[in-house]
Write a protein that holds these residues in place. Structure first.
Motif, PDB file in Angstrom:
ATOM      1  N   GLN A 194       8.594  25.041  -2.057  1.00 28.38           N
ATOM      2  CA  GLN A 194       9.347  26.000  -1.255  1.00 28.38           C
ATOM      3  C   GLN A 194      10.338  25.237  -0.380  1.00 28.38           C
ATOM      4  OE1 GLN A 194       5.975  28.023   0.262  1.00 28.38           O
ATOM      5  NE2 GLN A 194       5.880  29.405  -1.482  1.00 28.38           N
ATOM      6  N   ASN A 195      10.269  25.386   0.936  1.00 27.06           N
ATOM      7  CA  ASN A 195      11.261  24.685   1.747  1.00 27.06           C
ATOM      8  C   ASN A 195      10.708  23.423   2.393  1.00 27.06           C
ATOM      9  OD1 ASN A 195      13.439  26.420   1.319  1.00 27.06           O
ATOM     10  ND2 ASN A 195      12.517  27.898   2.730  1.00 27.06           N
ATOM     11  N   GLY A 196       9.397  23.225   2.225  1.00 28.51           N
ATOM     12  CA  GLY A 196       8.790  22.097   2.912  1.00 28.51           C
ATOM     13  C   GLY A 196       8.504  20.953   1.957  1.00 28.51           C
ATOM     14  N   ILE A 197       8.028  19.854   2.544  1.00 27.76           N
ATOM     15  CA  ILE A 197       7.659  18.695   1.744  1.00 27.76           C
ATOM     16  C   ILE A 197       6.163  18.764   1.491  1.00 27.76           C
ATOM     17  CG2 ILE A 197       7.528  16.180   1.750  1.00 27.76           C
ATOM     18  CD1 ILE A 197      10.112  16.291   3.456  1.00 27.76           C
ATOM     19  N   SER A 198       5.780  19.018   0.244  1.00 32.98           N
ATOM     20  CA  SER A 198       4.365  19.210  -0.048  1.00 32.98           C
ATOM     21  C   SER A 198       3.630  17.881  -0.023  1.00 32.98           C
ATOM     22  CB  SER A 198       4.190  19.901  -1.389  1.00 32.98           C
ATOM     23  OG  SER A 198       4.828  19.153  -2.406  1.00 32.98           O
ATOM     24  N   GLU A 199       4.278  16.870  -0.567  1.00 34.83           N
ATOM     25  CA  GLU A 199       3.634  15.558  -0.605  1.00 34.83           C
ATOM     26  C   GLU A 199       4.657  14.473  -0.370  1.00 34.83           C
ATOM     27  OE1 GLU A 199      -0.052  16.217  -3.699  1.00 34.83           O
ATOM     28  OE2 GLU A 199       1.836  15.407  -4.422  1.00 34.83           O
ATOM     29  N   SER A 200       4.278  13.539   0.464  1.00 36.98           N
ATOM     30  CA  SER A 200       5.149  12.413   0.709  1.00 36.98           C
ATOM     31  C   SER A 200       4.349  11.151   0.408  1.00 36.98           C
ATOM     32  CB  SER A 200       5.605  12.443   2.168  1.00 36.98           C
ATOM     33  OG  SER A 200       6.556  11.450   2.382  1.00 36.98           O
ATOM     34  N   ILE A 201       4.812  10.408  -0.579  1.00 35.19           N
ATOM     35  CA  ILE A 201       4.138   9.158  -0.927  1.00 35.19           C
ATOM     36  C   ILE A 201       4.922   8.025  -0.293  1.00 35.19           C
ATOM     37  CG2 ILE A 201       3.623   7.602  -2.843  1.00 35.19           C
ATOM     38  CD1 ILE A 201       2.802  10.047  -4.427  1.00 35.19           C
ATOM     39  N   ILE A 202       4.248   7.347   0.631  1.00 31.99           N
ATOM     40  CA  ILE A 202       4.922   6.346   1.432  1.00 31.99           C
ATOM     41  C   ILE A 202       4.470   4.967   1.003  1.00 31.99           C
ATOM     42  CG2 ILE A 202       5.159   5.462   3.795  1.00 31.99           C
ATOM     43  CD1 ILE A 202       4.709   8.561   4.490  1.00 31.99           C
ATOM     44  N   PHE A 259       0.821  -1.203   0.000  1.00 29.46           N
ATOM     45  CA  PHE A 259       0.000   0.000   0.000  1.00 29.46           C
ATOM     46  C   PHE A 259       0.854   1.252   0.000  1.00 29.46           C
ATOM     47  CE2 PHE A 259       0.494   1.302   4.475  1.00 29.46           C
ATOM     48  CZ  PHE A 259       0.975   0.139   5.053  1.00 29.46           C
ATOM     49  N   SER A 260       0.209   2.353  -0.380  1.00 28.41           N
ATOM     50  CA  SER A 260       0.877   3.644  -0.367  1.00 28.41           C
ATOM     51  C   SER A 260      -0.014   4.652   0.332  1.00 28.41           C
ATOM     52  CB  SER A 260       1.172   4.115  -1.789  1.00 28.41           C
ATOM     53  OG  SER A 260       2.057   3.224  -2.417  1.00 28.41           O
ATOM     54  N   LEU A 261       0.622   5.446   1.174  1.00 28.54           N
ATOM     55  CA  LEU A 261      -0.072   6.434   1.995  1.00 28.54           C
ATOM     56  C   LEU A 261       0.388   7.827   1.587  1.00 28.54           C
ATOM     57  CD1 LEU A 261      -1.419   7.576   4.667  1.00 28.54           C
ATOM     58  CD2 LEU A 261       0.689   6.883   5.825  1.00 28.54           C
ATOM     59  N   LEU A 262      -0.574   8.724   1.446  1.00 31.35           N
ATOM     60  CA  LEU A 262      -0.230  10.105   1.105  1.00 31.35           C
ATOM     61  C   LEU A 262      -0.190  10.969   2.364  1.00 31.35           C
ATOM     62  CD1 LEU A 262       0.218  12.311  -1.086  1.00 31.35           C
ATOM     63  CD2 LEU A 262      -2.243  12.699  -1.017  1.00 31.35           C
ATOM     64  N   LEU A 263       0.949  11.591   2.604  1.00 33.53           N
ATOM     65  CA  LEU A 263       1.061  12.572   3.684  1.00 33.53           C
ATOM     66  C   LEU A 263       1.426  13.917   3.066  1.00 33.53           C
ATOM     67  CD1 LEU A 263       3.095  10.654   6.421  1.00 33.53           C
ATOM     68  CD2 LEU A 263       0.618  10.970   6.291  1.00 33.53           C
ATOM     69  N   LYS A 264       1.038  14.968   3.762  1.00 30.20           N
ATOM     70  CA  LYS A 264       1.416  16.317   3.296  1.00 30.20           C
ATOM     71  C   LYS A 264       2.114  17.044   4.437  1.00 30.20           C
ATOM     72  CE  LYS A 264      -2.381  16.469  -0.029  1.00 30.20           C
ATOM     73  NZ  LYS A 264      -3.539  17.205  -0.568  1.00 30.20           N
ATOM     74  N   PRO A 265       3.321  16.604   4.756  1.00 29.94           N
ATOM     75  CA  PRO A 265       4.008  17.142   5.937  1.00 29.94           C
ATOM     76  C   PRO A 265       4.766  18.424   5.607  1.00 29.94           C
ATOM     77  CG  PRO A 265       5.269  15.331   5.014  1.00 29.94           C
ATOM     78  CD  PRO A 265       4.130  15.606   4.061  1.00 29.94           C
ATOM     79  N   SER A 266       4.031  19.487   5.280  1.00 26.24           N
ATOM     80  CA  SER A 266       4.680  20.711   4.801  1.00 26.24           C
ATOM     81  C   SER A 266       5.538  21.363   5.878  1.00 26.24           C
ATOM     82  CB  SER A 266       3.624  21.682   4.295  1.00 26.24           C
ATOM     83  OG  SER A 266       2.655  21.866   5.288  1.00 26.24           O
ATOM     84  N   HIS A 267       5.317  20.954   7.141  1.00 25.96           N
ATOM     85  CA  HIS A 267       6.120  21.517   8.220  1.00 25.96           C
ATOM     86  C   HIS A 267       7.503  20.884   8.298  1.00 25.96           C
ATOM     87  CE1 HIS A 267       3.875  18.017   9.597  1.00 25.96           C
ATOM     88  NE2 HIS A 267       4.834  17.816  10.479  1.00 25.96           N
ATOM     89  N   ILE A 268       7.713  19.827   7.535  1.00 30.83           N
ATOM     90  CA  ILE A 268       9.027  19.179   7.564  1.00 30.83           C
ATOM     91  C   ILE A 268       9.883  19.744   6.430  1.00 30.83           C
ATOM     92  CG2 ILE A 268      10.250  16.983   7.301  1.00 30.83           C
ATOM     93  CD1 ILE A 268       7.852  15.639   8.637  1.00 30.83           C
ATOM     94  N   GLN A 269      11.067  20.237   6.795  1.00 27.37           N
ATOM     95  CA  GLN A 269      11.968  20.831   5.813  1.00 27.37           C
ATOM     96  C   GLN A 269      12.608  19.730   4.976  1.00 27.37           C
ATOM     97  OE1 GLN A 269      12.687  24.568   6.097  1.00 27.37           O
ATOM     98  NE2 GLN A 269      10.670  24.080   6.901  1.00 27.37           N
ATOM     99  N   ILE A 270      13.000  20.134   3.769  1.00 30.47           N
ATOM    100  CA  ILE A 270      13.592  19.161   2.834  1.00 30.47           C
ATOM    101  C   ILE A 270      14.760  18.410   3.469  1.00 30.47           C
ATOM    102  CG2 ILE A 270      14.683  18.899   0.578  1.00 30.47           C
ATOM    103  CD1 ILE A 270      13.588  21.876   0.135  1.00 30.47           C
ATOM    104  N   GLN A 271      15.623  19.177   4.137  1.00 26.73           N
ATOM    105  CA  GLN A 271      16.836  18.538   4.672  1.00 26.73           C
ATOM    106  C   GLN A 271      16.526  17.584   5.821  1.00 26.73           C
ATOM    107  OE1 GLN A 271      16.148  21.775   4.684  1.00 26.73           O
ATOM    108  NE2 GLN A 271      16.622  22.752   6.643  1.00 26.73           N
ATOM    109  N   ASP A 272      15.323  17.674   6.365  1.00 27.49           N
ATOM    110  CA  ASP A 272      14.945  16.789   7.478  1.00 27.49           C
ATOM    111  C   ASP A 272      14.103  15.602   7.031  1.00 27.49           C
ATOM    112  OD1 ASP A 272      16.137  18.647   9.154  1.00 27.49           O
ATOM    113  OD2 ASP A 272      14.262  19.751   9.436  1.00 27.49           O
ATOM    114  N   GLN A 273      14.033  15.376   5.715  1.00 27.69           N
ATOM    115  CA  GLN A 273      13.052  14.400   5.223  1.00 27.69           C
ATOM    116  C   GLN A 273      13.239  12.987   5.769  1.00 27.69           C
ATOM    117  OE1 GLN A 273      13.530  13.198   0.988  1.00 27.69           O
ATOM    118  NE2 GLN A 273      14.802  15.014   0.849  1.00 27.69           N
ATOM    119  N   PHE A 274      14.449  12.629   6.212  1.00 24.54           N
ATOM    120  CA  PHE A 274      14.633  11.252   6.673  1.00 24.54           C
ATOM    121  C   PHE A 274      13.830  10.950   7.942  1.00 24.54           C
ATOM    122  CE2 PHE A 274      16.884   7.480   8.265  1.00 24.54           C
ATOM    123  CZ  PHE A 274      16.798   6.698   7.129  1.00 24.54           C
ATOM    124  N   ILE A 275      13.425  12.001   8.649  1.00 27.70           N
ATOM    125  CA  ILE A 275      12.617  11.798   9.856  1.00 27.70           C
ATOM    126  C   ILE A 275      11.286  11.102   9.499  1.00 27.70           C
ATOM    127  CG2 ILE A 275      11.450  14.063   9.841  1.00 27.70           C
ATOM    128  CD1 ILE A 275      12.853  12.567  13.026  1.00 27.70           C
TER     129      ILE A 275
END
Lengths: 137, 255
Positions: free
Chosen positions: B125-133, B63-79
């Motif tokens: 911008q500086n955040g992650i607009s969409e994260s497909i997990i 399965f794949s889950l859509l998150l929109k963690p815009s508060h997470i900065q690009i450089q922190d994406q591994f979190i």
């Protein structure tokens, strides 16, 4: 059985496109009002969701006649049982008329409580089906 | 049924890949955060960088889950990857001990792979607009036909069948729990938990990089998601994905 009918809606598409779309519950995410429906779970033939203020309900496709009718019925535990029919009629190339019908087993009390909501729901769903941006392929 | 959750879950009997399907949907229109695409039969599953993921129809979770963690900065994406891995482990750990995270994307039970994670982020911008997990987990499969070196499933561990939909909803809720920890600023907790659950966390093990085999111990995963290894001579080196691999030696690989 109490019968509720939607107004006749017009879609500028051929019925095959609409038929295949409404024959798969996974497409319904585009049709449902996200603010009222929560907890959506679907596969091709069935879906389950909760309606705010009403409770959980499920639907299942029970019959299909290409490219004219899709019949749905309630599935599992529901507030009340009903059948939903979506009928498609092509009147010209790129012009399909859509009518939705709900037949429900309702006592007088329930009928009074839900009649207006059911009619509103039918027209909302009918508009969503008619106005959906069907992909061009 | 479990308590109300924010997820909208769509099961497809067959899909080439749930990540691709979810990506297509996000391109077509603005779909809700917490949309979940599942399939009973993924026919062209992707691992990281084209690795193939084998899954028998109706037996496993893909399965794949859509998150929109815009508060997470690009450089922190591994979190995000950490939160997802911990979310999965929290559910699996109800069934047995010995589950761990094989950096960067695999879920292991002892020395056997039970699942994998593939995260694809879009940036705005500086955040992650969409994260497909994307998550693949072996649940009820007991025969593995490909030459994957070390597969295992939840059923081979517990000797019983599991309900895919139940496990799915538990995992989703548990991922959400850890994502909320991030939102609340508790990233330190997540870092600590993640490090504790790393595969081969303790002791020296055999690794291989571009220069060949070497022995080292796992020191840390840094903020960029790089693996920091400490060699016997005290040298410390950092590796990005695919720059280093764990060598499963004979005593480990008992499959």
């Amino acid at each position: 059985m109490t019968k509720f009918e939607s107004d006749i809606k017009q879609a500028y598409h051929n019925p095959d496109k609409i038929f295949s779309f409404i024959s798969n519950f996974n497409n319904f995410e585009h049709l449902i009002p996200q603010d009222k429906i929560k907890n959506w779970q679907s596969d091709e033939d069935s879906c389950r969701f909760s309606v705010e203020g009403i409770g959980e309900a499920g639907l299942r496709i029970v019959d299909k006649e290409p490219f004219k009718t899709v019949k749905y019925s309630t599935d599992g535990k529901v507030p009340f049982n009903f059948y939903l029919w979506v009928q498609l009629k092509q009147v010209a190339e790129g012009d399909t008329r859509i009518k939705l019908t709900i037949k429900a087993e309702l006592n007088a009390m329930m009928k009074m409580m839900v009649a207006k909501q059911v009619k509103k729901f039918l027209n909302m769903l009918g508009d969503a089906i008619a106005n959906y941006h069907y992909p061009n392929h | 049924m479990s308590a109300p959750h924010p997820f909208n879950i769509f099961w497809h009997s067959e899909l080439p890949s749930t990540n691709i399907k979810l990506k297509e949907l996000t391109r077509e229109k603005d779909i809700n955060e917490y949309t979940v695409i599942c399939t009973h039969n993924q026919v062209a599953g992707k691992g990281q960088a084209g690795n193939f993921w084998e899954s028998e129809s109706h037996k496993n979770l893909t399965f794949s889950l859509l998150l929109k963690p815009s508060h997470i900065q690009i450089q922190d994406q591994f979190i995000i990857s950490k939160a997802v891995a911990l979310g999965i482990l929290k559910v699996l750990e109800k069934f047995d001990k010995g589950f761990c995270i094989k950096w960067p994307n695999d879920i292991y039970h002892q020395n056997h792979k039970i699942g994998g994670i593939l995260i694809e982020n879009s940036i705005c911008q500086n955040g992650i607009s969409e994260s497909i997990i994307g998550i693949g987990l072996n649940i009820n499969q007991t025969k593995f036909i490909s030459d994957a070196p070390n597969p295992i499933s939840l059923k081979s561990i517990t000797n019983q069948n599991h309900n895919l939909k139940d496990i799915l909803s538990q995992i989703l809720e548990s991922i959400l729990y850890y994502m909320k920890e991030i939102t609340m600023g508790n990233t330190q907790t997540i870092d600590t938990l993640y490090l504790q659950r790393l595969y081969k966390r303790n002791g020296e093990h055999l690794f291989k990089d571009a220069h060949g085999l070497f022995r080292a111990s796992v020191l840390n995963i840094n903020e960029y998601g790089h693996l920091q290894l400490k060699r016997s001579n005290g040298d410390i080196s950092s590796y990005a994905f695919k720059e280093v691999e764990f060598i499963l030696n004979d005593s480990d690989n008992d499959n």
